[in-house]
Enzyme design. Structure first.
Site, PDB file in Angstrom:
ATOM      1  N   TYR A 103       0.923  -1.203   0.064  1.00  0.00           N
ATOM      2  CA  TYR A 103       0.022  -0.132   0.192  1.00  0.00           C
ATOM      3  C   TYR A 103       0.842   1.426  -0.097  1.00  0.00           C
ATOM      4  CZ  TYR A 103      -3.252   3.389   1.724  1.00  0.00           C
ATOM      5  OH  TYR A 103      -4.353   4.503   1.879  1.00  0.00           O
ATOM      6  N   CYS A 149     -23.687 -35.604 -16.720  1.00  0.00           N
ATOM      7  CA  CYS A 149     -25.334 -35.425 -17.121  1.00  0.00           C
ATOM      8  C   CYS A 149     -25.456 -36.466 -18.500  1.00  0.00           C
ATOM      9  CB  CYS A 149     -25.476 -33.999 -17.703  1.00  0.00           C
ATOM     10  SG  CYS A 149     -24.744 -33.854 -19.375  1.00  0.00           S
ATOM     11  N   LYS A 192      31.566 -24.259 -14.481  1.00  0.00           N
ATOM     12  CA  LYS A 192      32.596 -23.142 -15.334  1.00  0.00           C
ATOM     13  C   LYS A 192      34.065 -23.189 -14.560  1.00  0.00           C
ATOM     14  CE  LYS A 192      28.617 -20.403 -16.301  1.00  0.00           C
ATOM     15  NZ  LYS A 192      27.636 -19.518 -15.877  1.00  0.00           N
ATOM     16  N   SER A 250      25.966 -21.682 -26.788  1.00  0.00           N
ATOM     17  CA  SER A 250      25.232 -22.447 -25.970  1.00  0.00           C
ATOM     18  C   SER A 250      26.013 -23.405 -25.194  1.00  0.00           C
ATOM     19  CB  SER A 250      24.679 -23.576 -27.236  1.00  0.00           C
ATOM     20  OG  SER A 250      24.098 -24.484 -26.638  1.00  0.00           O
ATOM     21  N   LEU A 251      25.695 -24.534 -24.725  1.00  0.00           N
ATOM     22  CA  LEU A 251      26.448 -24.986 -23.606  1.00  0.00           C
ATOM     23  C   LEU A 251      26.747 -26.694 -24.182  1.00  0.00           C
ATOM     24  CD1 LEU A 251      25.274 -23.988 -20.167  1.00  0.00           C
ATOM     25  CD2 LEU A 251      27.341 -23.416 -21.234  1.00  0.00           C
ATOM     26  N   GLU A 284      27.186 -23.564 -10.714  1.00  0.00           N
ATOM     27  CA  GLU A 284      25.973 -22.717 -10.610  1.00  0.00           C
ATOM     28  C   GLU A 284      24.947 -23.742 -10.686  1.00  0.00           C
ATOM     29  OE1 GLU A 284      26.233 -19.180 -13.156  1.00  0.00           O
ATOM     30  OE2 GLU A 284      28.605 -19.525 -12.817  1.00  0.00           O
ATOM     31  N   PHE A 329       3.875   1.532  -0.970  1.00  0.00           N
ATOM     32  CA  PHE A 329       4.751   1.622  -2.101  1.00  0.00           C
ATOM     33  C   PHE A 329       3.814   2.384  -3.140  1.00  0.00           C
ATOM     34  CE2 PHE A 329       6.242   0.035  -6.237  1.00  0.00           C
ATOM     35  CZ  PHE A 329       7.936   0.186  -5.888  1.00  0.00           C
ATOM     36  N   ASP A 330       2.622   1.945  -3.266  1.00  0.00           N
ATOM     37  CA  ASP A 330       1.911   2.340  -4.279  1.00  0.00           C
ATOM     38  C   ASP A 330       1.568   3.739  -4.175  1.00  0.00           C
ATOM     39  OD1 ASP A 330       1.434  -0.162  -5.417  1.00  0.00           O
ATOM     40  OD2 ASP A 330      -0.241  -0.406  -4.758  1.00  0.00           O
ATOM     41  N   GLU A 375      18.828 -15.506 -17.056  1.00  0.00           N
ATOM     42  CA  GLU A 375      17.745 -16.441 -17.488  1.00  0.00           C
ATOM     43  C   GLU A 375      16.566 -15.616 -16.819  1.00  0.00           C
ATOM     44  OE1 GLU A 375      19.070 -18.812 -19.258  1.00  0.00           O
ATOM     45  OE2 GLU A 375      17.376 -20.194 -19.696  1.00  0.00           O
ATOM     46  N   CYS A 404     -21.138 -37.524 -21.210  1.00  0.00           N
ATOM     47  CA  CYS A 404     -20.664 -36.766 -20.129  1.00  0.00           C
ATOM     48  C   CYS A 404     -20.931 -37.659 -18.812  1.00  0.00           C
ATOM     49  CB  CYS A 404     -21.460 -35.716 -19.979  1.00  0.00           C
ATOM     50  SG  CYS A 404     -21.285 -34.534 -18.427  1.00  0.00           S
ATOM     51  N   ASP A 434      16.038 -22.897 -15.653  1.00  0.00           N
ATOM     52  CA  ASP A 434      15.118 -23.282 -16.866  1.00  0.00           C
ATOM     53  C   ASP A 434      14.400 -22.195 -17.218  1.00  0.00           C
ATOM     54  OD1 ASP A 434      14.786 -24.709 -18.858  1.00  0.00           O
ATOM     55  OD2 ASP A 434      13.377 -26.087 -17.632  1.00  0.00           O
ATOM     56  N   TYR A 471      24.046 -14.544 -14.832  1.00  0.00           N
ATOM     57  CA  TYR A 471      25.092 -15.643 -14.470  1.00  0.00           C
ATOM     58  C   TYR A 471      26.382 -15.242 -15.283  1.00  0.00           C
ATOM     59  CZ  TYR A 471      22.706 -17.524 -18.476  1.00  0.00           C
ATOM     60  OH  TYR A 471      22.029 -17.708 -19.711  1.00  0.00           O
ATOM     61  N   CYS A 489     -25.687 -29.292 -17.534  1.00  0.00           N
ATOM     62  CA  CYS A 489     -24.889 -29.963 -16.889  1.00  0.00           C
ATOM     63  C   CYS A 489     -24.288 -29.319 -15.627  1.00  0.00           C
ATOM     64  CB  CYS A 489     -23.684 -30.391 -18.078  1.00  0.00           C
ATOM     65  SG  CYS A 489     -22.357 -31.334 -17.393  1.00  0.00           S
ATOM     66  N   LYS A 545      23.146 -32.170 -16.854  1.00  0.00           N
ATOM     67  CA  LYS A 545      21.761 -32.225 -16.953  1.00  0.00           C
ATOM     68  C   LYS A 545      21.118 -33.213 -15.664  1.00  0.00           C
ATOM     69  CE  LYS A 545      20.477 -29.574 -20.211  1.00  0.00           C
ATOM     70  NZ  LYS A 545      19.551 -29.417 -21.451  1.00  0.00           N
ATOM     71  N   LYS A 581      21.307 -24.243 -13.000  1.00  0.00           N
ATOM     72  CA  LYS A 581      21.103 -24.171 -14.304  1.00  0.00           C
ATOM     73  C   LYS A 581      19.660 -23.733 -14.425  1.00  0.00           C
ATOM     74  CE  LYS A 581      21.779 -25.771 -19.327  1.00  0.00           C
ATOM     75  NZ  LYS A 581      20.341 -25.728 -19.585  1.00  0.00           N
ATOM     76  N   CYS A 589     -18.722 -31.400 -23.300  1.00  0.00           N
ATOM     77  CA  CYS A 589     -20.249 -31.956 -22.802  1.00  0.00           C
ATOM     78  C   CYS A 589     -20.809 -30.540 -23.478  1.00  0.00           C
ATOM     79  CB  CYS A 589     -20.489 -32.016 -21.461  1.00  0.00           C
ATOM     80  SG  CYS A 589     -22.031 -32.134 -21.221  1.00  0.00           S
TER      81      CYS A 589
HETATM   82  P1  AMP Z   1      21.173 -25.538 -23.608  1.00  0.00           P
HETATM   83  O1  AMP Z   1      20.047 -24.423 -23.878  1.00  0.00           O
HETATM   84  O2  AMP Z   1      20.630 -26.557 -22.950  1.00  0.00           O
HETATM   85  O3  AMP Z   1      22.110 -25.331 -24.677  1.00  0.00           O
HETATM   86  O4  AMP Z   1      21.795 -24.497 -22.240  1.00  0.00           O
HETATM   87  C1  AMP Z   1      22.412 -23.372 -22.539  1.00  0.00           C
HETATM   88  C2  AMP Z   1      21.509 -22.495 -21.751  1.00  0.00           C
HETATM   89  O5  AMP Z   1      21.514 -22.655 -20.338  1.00  0.00           O
HETATM   90  C3  AMP Z   1      22.381 -20.782 -21.818  1.00  0.00           C
HETATM   91  O6  AMP Z   1      21.873 -20.506 -23.009  1.00  0.00           O
HETATM   92  C4  AMP Z   1      21.469 -20.312 -20.727  1.00  0.00           C
HETATM   93  O7  AMP Z   1      20.332 -19.773 -21.106  1.00  0.00           O
HETATM   94  C5  AMP Z   1      21.050 -21.358 -19.835  1.00  0.00           C
HETATM   95  N1  AMP Z   1      21.768 -21.316 -18.480  1.00  0.00           N
HETATM   96  C6  AMP Z   1      20.961 -21.619 -17.369  1.00  0.00           C
HETATM   97  N2  AMP Z   1      21.534 -21.046 -16.175  1.00  0.00           N
HETATM   98  C7  AMP Z   1      22.841 -20.847 -16.604  1.00  0.00           C
HETATM   99  C8  AMP Z   1      23.860 -20.696 -15.873  1.00  0.00           C
HETATM  100  N3  AMP Z   1      24.025 -20.574 -14.384  1.00  0.00           N
HETATM  101  N4  AMP Z   1      25.107 -20.484 -16.596  1.00  0.00           N
HETATM  102  C9  AMP Z   1      25.207 -20.517 -18.107  1.00  0.00           C
HETATM  103  N5  AMP Z   1      23.958 -20.606 -18.870  1.00  0.00           N
HETATM  104  C10 AMP Z   1      22.736 -20.930 -17.957  1.00  0.00           C
HETATM  105 ZN    ZN Z   2     -22.576 -32.982 -19.053  1.00  0.00          ZN
END
Ligand code: AMP
Ligand code: ZN
Length: 665
Positions: free
Chosen positions: A32, A406, A285, A80-81, A110, A34-35, A170, A403, A114, A222, A427, A309, A112, A421
């Site tokens: 509140y 019903c 890393k 990519s990784l 670290e 804050f707003d 991410e 159904c 998603d 990261y 129903c 993974k 990962k 349905c």
């Molecule tokens: P992949 O999409 O399976 O090739 O994995 C690579 C992706 O993992 C990167 O492009 C990042 O977006 C993501 N990712 C998530 N956490 C990390 C992290 N701690 N360090 C580096 N990449 C990360």
């Molecule tokens: Zn029904």
């Protein structure tokens, strides 16, 4: 204190509260208060456009609409990784590293996260750009959307940050927010989103940044990239980033050997289920940036990093039965009732089977031993059947044809996965669900009436659609379970009061499939009354901003039902708002009909939002970018030079604030 100082103080204070709440998870002010402070700042900024700042906390609410995201090259490629799945994979990796590097190797471990990867560019401590990964060489400019994510600092803390750098991270959608979004979708009869990751990346590409602002996204960082960063290890860069105000989870740890890396993996393989967001592994890393440089990159990934993974957790258990649920819209969902089993830290008893195709594809049968996985989805899913354990007398599953509530024959529309349905008005779960939606907070918000009472009223035969609510009497409800004089009074009063709810919310309350809050607003604004909507042809409907064919068809289907028309007429007779009130209509015209208008710069007497509202109220459309279709531009102070040039090139008329107000007079 002068105004500029006052504005600056408010910005600093709000930034600090944001940081405490969204980065440190530690609230230091009530929502509140804050707003109130935010409003105060908004007002000051409106009155003093000369102090406008694109990175003010007021800019986080969004509002910018992007039709096509501009593609921009990454200054440093986003790689990519490489993936690993076992201890052996990691030891192989270490062997490869040792071939290139003399001496000891230290690692940073670290989580990962998603979600969707993002690259943020900061210059002089200010966020200037956010790009999606794209193909790694170039990504989409999603700055306006990313700015609405509160854990992304718009301005860095301290002073010791590099003049210019990119930081990668991410964007994730934590479970709690994801579940809440899904509850709301189910409310309006939409399919729930399948998993947080896709929803997060989808969010970045929404056209309306105000919509993104509503989604509880978070950004975990990261990786720092740039020249002369003055940093020598990955771990140090994480610490620095944290000091500058970025959200960098503290899980990160240094490991001095692959064995220590494995300890980290084993720990998080279990404890990741306690995290509020999805992770799918660990990223390891090489800690020394000097060593990283020596190792370099393959064609697609750094040699100095490795993803490990996690195995998606899987168990097998017995399928005891399949039951079918009927939703508010009549959609049938098959549910697998399982022998309770421990999975990823919770006891699983049920899993969604989605639809008939899914059951057929996997040939799932009652009595089978099935594999259950908890992956990106919140509701566990069934991956398949352990055929070796199938009982001899097992019979293929026959999907229901009527159904379960019903007994009406189910229908399945061409191209749809779900059975429905069609007994819309007869129903029970549909009737109850629809009335529950009608009375819900964002709809008619009927105080004193809850979901359970609705079910009771329907089961007792007192109501069979929402218009019946308005005929209920106190005498009728008093005898109900848990009702007393007082609560009965409240209920009747609450229903009476709902007659004041504005038309757009009534329209939403009707529960027309695909007509959520936003669509209801658009329709109400465009047509102004329920009769006009009912009479609109499909062709007319799709011409309304943001109304597609799916919505148009659904609206038409709703009004083509005799029964629905009767219900609406009754609502009208009872005095429910079925058109925009005279007050709302005031100030609305068609003067700008068919015109596409761009707003640029800052204005003296109006905020951008007010200007936008004026344009829309007068029938115009606000567009974010200048094109040959632009009718004119309302230009304030500080219009960007590139926009100005584009307007000149396309010979588009520029008018100022006064001229605009004159136009709509
Ligand atoms: P992949 O999409 O399976 O090739 O994995 C690579 C992706 O993992 C990167 O492009 C990042 O977006 C993501 N990712 C998530 N956490 C990390 C992290 N701690 N360090 C580096 N990449 C990360
Ligand atoms: Zn029904």
């Amino acid at each position: 204190m002068d105004i500029e100082q006052q504005i600056q103080n408010l910005r600093d204070e709000l930034n600090e509260h944001n940081y405490n709440y969204y980065v440190l998870d530690n609230a230091t002010i009530s929502d509140y208060d804050f707003d109130i402070k935010l409003k105060e700042l908004q007002e000051l900024e409106m009155m003093h456009p000369e102090f406008f700042d694109v990175n003010s906390p007021t800019q986080r609410v969004g509002g910018e609409v992007t039709k096509n995201f501009e593609t921009i090259p990454h200054e440093y490629r986003m790689y990519s990784l490489d993936n690993s799945y076992s201890k052996e994979d990691l030891l192989d990796w270490e062997t490869r590293l040792k071939k290139q590097i003399d001496g000891d190797i230290q690692y940073t471990c670290e989580l990962k996260y998603d979600g969707a990867s993002i690259s943020l560019t900061y210059e002089n401590g200010v966020l200037v750009r956010a790009l999606t990964r794209g193909d790694g060489f170039q990504g989409d400019n999603v700055t306006a959307n990313v700015k609405t994510i509160k854990s992304v600092p718009l301005r860095l803390k301290g002073t010791d940050y590099p003049q210019k750098f990119d930081i990668r991270g991410e964007i994730v959608l934590p479970f709690e927010g994801f579940n809440k979004m899904n509850e709301e979708r189910i409310e309006i009869g939409e399919e729930p989103y399948r998993n947080p990751r896709n929803t997060a990346s989808g969010s970045l590409k929404l056209q309306d940044s105000a919509e993104v602002a509503k989604r509880p996204l978070e950004c975990m960082l990261y990786n720092l990239t740039g020249l002369n960063l003055g940093i020598s290890t990955q771990f140090e860069s994480l610490e620095k980033a944290r000091q500058w105000g970025f959200k960098v989870p503290i899980a990160a740890k240094i490991a001095n050997s692959i064995d220590e890396v494995l300890e980290f993996i084993d720990y998080w393989n279990v404890h990741r289920h306690e995290l509020p967001y999805e992770t799918d592994g660990v990223v390891i890393k090489v800690n020394s940036l000097q060593q990283q440089e020596e190792l370099g990159y393959t064609a697609k990934a750094p040699r100095w990093a490795m993803a490990y993974k996690f195995k998606a957790e899987q168990v097998s258990t017995k399928l005891n039965s399949i039951t079918y649920q009927v939703g508010r819209t009549g959609a049938i969902t098959p549910v697998a009732n399982l022998e309770p089993v421990e999975l990823a830290g919770t006891t699983v008893k049920r899993a969604s089977l989605h639809n008939a195709d899914q059951i057929e594809k996997l040939d799932i049968r009652v009595g089978d031993e099935v594999y259950v996985e908890k992956g990106g989805e919140i509701i566990p899913k069934i991956l398949g059947v352990d055929l070796s354990q199938r009982p001899l007398n097992s019979q293929p599953t026959e999907y229901i044809t009527t159904c379960p509530e019903c007994e009406t024959e189910l229908v399945r529309q061409e191209g749809e996965a779900q059975h429905y349905c069609p007994n819309y008005n007869g129903c029970k779960p549909q009737i109850i669900g629809r009335i529950q939606h009608f009375i819900s907070r964002k709809a008619m918000d009927i105080e004193g009436l809850g979901g359970e009472t609705v079910a009771l009223l329907v089961n007792e035969g007192l109501i069979s659609n929402y218009s019946d609510l308005y005929e209920l009497t106190k005498e009728q409800v008093i005898p109900l379970e848990r009702m007393a004089e007082k609560s009965a009074d409240n209920l009747i009063q609450g229903i009476e009061q709902s007659k004041n709810i504005p038309f757009e919310r009534v329209l939403y309350a009707l529960g027309i499939r695909y007509v959520g809050e936003t669509v209801a607003k658009k329709l109400a604004k465009h047509y102004k009354s329920i009769d006009a909507i009912a009479q609109a042809s499909e062709e007319e409907l799709v011409h309304v901003d943001e109304i597609g064919i799916k919505i148009a068809e659904s609206v038409q289907a709703f009004f083509s039902s005799e029964e629905n028309r009767l219900i609406i007429n009754r609502l009208k007779d009872f005095g429910v708002q079925l058109e925009i009130s005279a007050e709302q209509l005031k100030g609305q015209t068609d003067i700008l009909k068919g015109q596409s208008i761009v707003i640029s710069g800052v204005f003296e007497s109006l905020s951008r939002d007010e200007l936008k509202k004026l344009i829309e109220d007068n029938g115009g459309k606000v567009s974010s970018s200048i094109s040959s279709k632009t009718s004119f531009i309302v230009a304030g102070d500080n219009m960007g030079p590139s926009k100005r040039k584009k307007a000149e090139d396309l010979s588009i008329l520029l008018i100022n604030e006064c001229e605009f107000l004159q136009k709509i007079k």
